[in-house]
Design an enzyme around this catalytic site. Sequence first.
Site, PDB file in Angstrom:
ATOM      1  N   LYS A  72      58.805  51.280   0.168  1.00 40.20           N
ATOM      2  CA  LYS A  72      60.147  51.150   0.753  1.00 40.20           C
ATOM      3  C   LYS A  72      60.053  50.626   2.179  1.00 40.20           C
ATOM      4  CE  LYS A  72      63.818  53.904   2.808  1.00 40.20           C
ATOM      5  NZ  LYS A  72      64.153  55.254   3.329  1.00 40.20           N
ATOM      6  N   GLU A  86      60.392  56.671  13.652  1.00 37.00           N
ATOM      7  CA  GLU A  86      60.999  55.868  12.592  1.00 37.00           C
ATOM      8  C   GLU A  86      62.447  56.275  12.312  1.00 37.00           C
ATOM      9  OE1 GLU A  86      58.879  54.491   9.294  1.00 37.00           O
ATOM     10  OE2 GLU A  86      56.952  54.381  10.323  1.00 37.00           O
ATOM     11  N   HIS A  98      60.081  51.962   8.610  1.00 33.72           N
ATOM     12  CA  HIS A  98      61.402  51.687   9.173  1.00 33.72           C
ATOM     13  C   HIS A  98      61.265  51.034  10.531  1.00 33.72           C
ATOM     14  CE1 HIS A  98      61.723  55.008   6.358  1.00 33.72           C
ATOM     15  NE2 HIS A  98      62.982  54.659   6.148  1.00 33.72           N
TER      16      HIS A  98
END
Length: 253
Positions: A170, A86, A143
């Site tokens: 997130k 990530e 991510h």
Amino acid sequence: MNTVTMKNVEFGAGVPKICVPICGKSKEDVLEQAKIILDTPADIIEWRMDWFEQVENTASVVEMAKELREVFKETPVLATFRSKKEGGELEVSTEYYVELNCAVAKSGYVDAVDVELYTGNKEVETIVTTAHENGVKVIMSNHDFFKTPAKEEIISRLCAMQEKGADIPKIAVMPQSKKDVLTLLSATNEMVEEHANRPIITMSMAATGVISRLAGEVFGSCLTFGAAKKASAPGQIGVNDLKTVLETLHKSL
């Protein structure tokens, strides 16, 4: 929507908060960057543990966290080990990833830990439980450094984080076009309006996605990342410039 408070910083209310990363390799590097950040308008610090050369020794990590707490007495500290897949600097075993995050959460020196959504269901549950038992918040993350998923997929991942006990979900994605940036912003807006009961963090990376780092108050992202010295992801803006833009936008809304 509920807000989340760390120290005296309330996430999910008003101007998006600014997080500044520390990416030092040695203890000296970490402390040097910490002192630079003290003179910036950072709201929260992210210590990127994956950059730290002693990260595979939990005692050394906890000692470093203690020294950071002594520097940042009233500023929240987020401890993050970003995996290689990530965008991080180092790969460790899943077992050690869990051990490290639990040790830091138990230390009493950090206010939040970052837990990657796709670490594994059992592993994520263990870290979240340990963190919460020790009064530590969880920023759960995902991510994608290669693409921007469809809007529905972005929302699905954020909802999954919420369901797994993240205090703040997130997601950061890489745009291949301007349209991808709009996809991320639209997903953020829909998540906040229809699904979220807590603050979220979203961003579109690289130069194309810079607008997403500035428009959090409009679309619903509670935090953005700024660089004091070394950026931890593509597209980060200098922290002082970022503060100026966020405050200016806030006054116009």
